[in-house]
Design a protein around this motif. Structure first.
Motif, PDB file in Angstrom:
ATOM      1  N   PHE A 120      25.164  18.023  13.607  1.00 32.75           N
ATOM      2  CA  PHE A 120      24.940  17.436  14.927  1.00 32.75           C
ATOM      3  C   PHE A 120      24.942  18.580  15.945  1.00 32.75           C
ATOM      4  O   PHE A 120      25.836  19.424  15.943  1.00 32.75           O
ATOM      5  N   PHE A 121      23.927  18.600  16.790  1.00 31.22           N
ATOM      6  CA  PHE A 121      23.750  19.698  17.753  1.00 31.22           C
ATOM      7  C   PHE A 121      24.167  19.281  19.160  1.00 31.22           C
ATOM      8  O   PHE A 121      23.831  18.184  19.608  1.00 31.22           O
ATOM      9  N   PHE A 122      24.865  20.158  19.831  1.00 37.53           N
ATOM     10  CA  PHE A 122      25.195  19.928  21.247  1.00 37.53           C
ATOM     11  C   PHE A 122      25.553  21.274  21.878  1.00 37.53           C
ATOM     12  O   PHE A 122      25.858  22.229  21.166  1.00 37.53           O
ATOM     13  N   PRO A 123      25.485  21.340  23.222  1.00 35.98           N
ATOM     14  CA  PRO A 123      25.804  22.620  23.860  1.00 35.98           C
ATOM     15  C   PRO A 123      27.298  22.901  23.762  1.00 35.98           C
ATOM     16  O   PRO A 123      28.109  22.014  24.021  1.00 35.98           O
ATOM     17  N   MET A 124      27.648  24.112  23.341  1.00 40.99           N
ATOM     18  CA  MET A 124      29.066  24.479  23.219  1.00 40.99           C
ATOM     19  C   MET A 124      29.763  24.237  24.558  1.00 40.99           C
ATOM     20  O   MET A 124      29.392  24.795  25.586  1.00 40.99           O
ATOM     21  N   PRO A 125      30.769  23.346  24.542  1.00 42.01           N
ATOM     22  CA  PRO A 125      31.405  22.961  25.807  1.00 42.01           C
ATOM     23  C   PRO A 125      32.450  23.971  26.282  1.00 42.01           C
ATOM     24  O   PRO A 125      32.914  24.822  25.510  1.00 42.01           O
TER      25      PRO A 125
END
Ligand code: MIC
Ligand code: SF4
Length: 643
Positions: free
Chosen positions: A149-154
């Protein structure tokens, strides 16, 4: 170097990228959940992606949203979901078993694991030290197939909890206090990690309430450590074997720190129409209440229910009030029925509802015109209750119960001594409504009634795009504004042509017709566009009608990902002031898309009506860029297969 808890879990699940804030990362997913509002699309998409079976440790489908069955649609959807679960290796939680997040905490959540759910409140799982994230159904379908699952590193924000809650203040009031401080957009791009001396006073279900509402700040998720309170909860669920101790290393660092002193928290309420319009209950005493609704994945735990029953015991609700109680799970309902608690609720005049989402997203119990409803749920957006003129206040179960008795918004501190609830040594455990999948390769049939429509297919983006501005909207537009909640519309979640007729229905009922007639177009919006739920229908339906792009000051994370997944351009104003110059009906044009489109690129938009130009930014990852150029994620995958 000492690591915080979030980093530890991210490191152990990192499948792509580097943990550098703002860059795209991919994490492997241990568990997934979907339900009967998002699972239909997720399973159709899983099938279209060609995966033979789920590749996660555990994947679940819950039936908790679409349960009224006023026509054949809900039952068709359930038959489809049950058959798809059997065929592809998912567990299927039958209607009557409870709300996905409550049941997942009780029966499945495992500390240290990742959980991806096609529901924004999947964050609830953070109460068990899971990295639990909400996403659109298509992203969950991909994760079910074993892909990251891809998401911007928070950024990781430490929320340091000190002191202890005064009498009658609750975990719900902590969640509301966090919203007061952070607002509905202050958590964007962040994960909230809880630490501090006050943790020991918060049970897993208290933590679940706080983690649940963290999404309302726009945060990616929230996470608590796994400690003796976690072990205690899991032991009473007969799941001590799932426990492991997990917390931040001593001296771990964070990107930001916020301290919340629990001792200073009073009973609070979120006033209409936003979860961050927080006020002290003591200042709202003149508010006369028509309806009180207790339940939802925020506040329907055993403790919540027993506390409410104790407040109601031997008393009657105010004559003008309708009191609705929906316990969170069958386990809780069984516990209530073993004691006098259920009888106390009924004797007080309460209406006991099915263990499901129900009133929370407008599936029944719509208030009267201009009615005032006090709710223990998490969202009070306009129209969400099913009545657009109703005023919804979000409060703790304690405030809700005492107010049901008085008929006015009442500070629970006026009630007397607070109520202490202890948990049973073992919760009632009966997983017989959770149906295990068929053995692999058994190829059982998938049942498709008439409510299950085929997936729409979308064209790749053209070199030049142009279209009218269909709507000009303000800040914080919710996905409830885009595709409204409510039983009637929810029943169409498996049927994109049918549900698209309700796109922006409460904002502009002509949108559907107009968008369909012109076949392309833009929406112009303010900041935090698409906040709230994970429903990908809020991207899918406008795309089906022909929407080309949304130009906004900023986007909410899940909705932006959904726009990319279905090939709608999420464009951000370089100069936010330009928004005020744009008018509904202006014709916009963007040229050279397919060759100029690189991640982070600036595009020039020509407003043909005023002959002015302005710049917008396409702030997406290279992966999302490829999707946009292909006409969405499904089209991109199909292209790869053909190559
Ligand atoms: C919600 O609370 O808004 C919902 C209904 O649970 C949604 C899911 C959906 O609308 O598909 C969510 O939170 O994601
Ligand atoms: Fe269900 Fe409401 Fe929770 Fe959404 S917020 S999962 S509708 S109970």
């Amino acid at each position: 170097m000492p690591d915080n808890l979030t980093i530890k879990i991210l490191k152990s699940h990192l499948a792509y990228g580097k943990l550098a804030v703002g860059t795209e990362i991919g994490v492997s997913i241990d568990q997934t959940l979907t339900h009967d509002a998002t699972g239909q699309m997720a399973m159709l998409q899983f099938e279209a992606l060609g995966f033979p079976a789920v590749a996660t440790k555990k994947s679940l489908i819950y039936t908790d949203h679409n349960i009224l069955q006023v026509g054949f649609e809900n039952a068709d959807d359930h038959a489809f979901l049950a058959s798809a679960a059997k065929r592809f290796g998912l567990y299927y939680s039958k209607t009557g078993n409870g709300i996905c997040h409550q049941v997942n905490i009780e029966r499945f959540g495992v500390p240290g694991q990742t959980l991806l759910g096609a529901d924004s409140h999947t964050t609830t799982g953070g109460a068990l030290a899971q990295l639990a994230i909400g996403a659109g159904g298509l992203d969950v379908a991909v994760a079910m197939g074993g892909r990251p699952f891809f998401f911007p590193m928070p950024q990781i924000v430490e929320i340091n909890l000190t002191g202890s809650l005064p009498r009658w203040s609750t975990a719900k009031d902590v969640a509301l206090e966090i919203l007061r401080v952070l607002t509905v957009s202050g958590g964007r791009g962040k994960i909230l990690e809880f630490t501090g001396e006050a943790l020991s006073s918060l049970s897993v279900t208290d933590r679940a309430t706080i983690a649940n509402m963290s999404i309302e700040t726009g945060a990616i998720t929230a996470i608590f450590p796994s400690d003796e309170n976690t072990l205690d909860f899991l032991t009473r669920q007969d799941r001590a074997q799932d426990y492991s101790e997990l917390s931040a290393d001593p001296g771990a660092t964070y990107d930001e720190r916020l301290t919340i002193d629990l001792s200073a928290i009073e009973p609070l309420a979120a006033c209409p129409h936003s979860p961050d319009k927080v006020e002290k209950v003591s200042r709202l005493k003149s508010v006369v209440v028509d309806q009180v609704a207790i339940g939802s994945c925020t506040n329907s735990s055993y403790t919540d229910m027993l506390t409410v029953a104790s407040i109601l015991k031997g008393r009657k609700i105010a004559p003008s009030v309708s009191l609705i109680i929906a316990p969170g799970s069958r386990q809780i309902l069984l516990e209530l029925s073993k004691t006098q608690a259920l009888a106390d609720m009924v004797a007080s005049g309460a209406r006991i509802m099915e263990v499901a989402c129900g009133f929370c997203n407008g599936v029944g119990q719509a208030p009267k015109t201009q009615g005032v409803s006090l709710r223990t749920s998490n969202r009070n957006f306009p129209g969400r209750s099913g009545t657009s003129s109703a005023a919804l206040y979000l409060v703790s179960p304690q405030t809700a119960a005492v107010s049901a008795l008085s008929g006015k918004l009442t500070d629970p501190r006026e009630f007397g001594d607070p109520i202490e609830i202890s948990w049973p040594e073992r919760f009632e455990i009966d997983d017989s409504l959770i149906i295990a999948p068929d053995p692999p390769n058994s190829n059982g049939p998938i049942i498709r009634g008439p409510n299950i429509a085929p997936l729409p297919r979308f064209e790749a983006i053209a070199e030049k795009v142009s279209g009218e501005i269909m709507l000009v909207l303000s800040d914080n537009v919710t996905t409830d504004d885009i595709i409204p909640a409510g039983a009637h519309i929810l029943a169409l979640r498996a049927n994109i042509p049918a549900i698209s007729r309700y796109a922006f229905h409460h904002i502009d009922p002509t949108y559907h017709e107009r968008q369909k007639a012109v076949g392309s177009g833009f929406i112009v919006a303010g900041a935090n566009y698409g906040q709230g739920s994970s429903r990908e229908h809020a991207a899918l339906a406008p795309r089906y009608l022909g929407l080309t792009g949304v130009i906004a000051k900023s986007f909410a994370r899940i909705h932006k990902a959904n726009l990319c997944n279905f090939g709608i351009l999420p464009l951000e104003f370089v100069d936010p002031g330009v928004k005020d110059e744009l008018k509904k009906g202006d014709v916009l044009a963007i040229e050279g898309l397919t060759n100029k489109l690189v991640a982070g690129s600036l595009l020039t938009v020509l407003d043909k009506t005023t002959a002015k130009t302005f710049e917008v930014k396409l702030d997406v990852s290279p992966r999302q860029m490829e999707m946009l150029l292909s006409g969405g994620l499904l089209a991109m995958e199909a292209k790869k297969k053909d190559a």
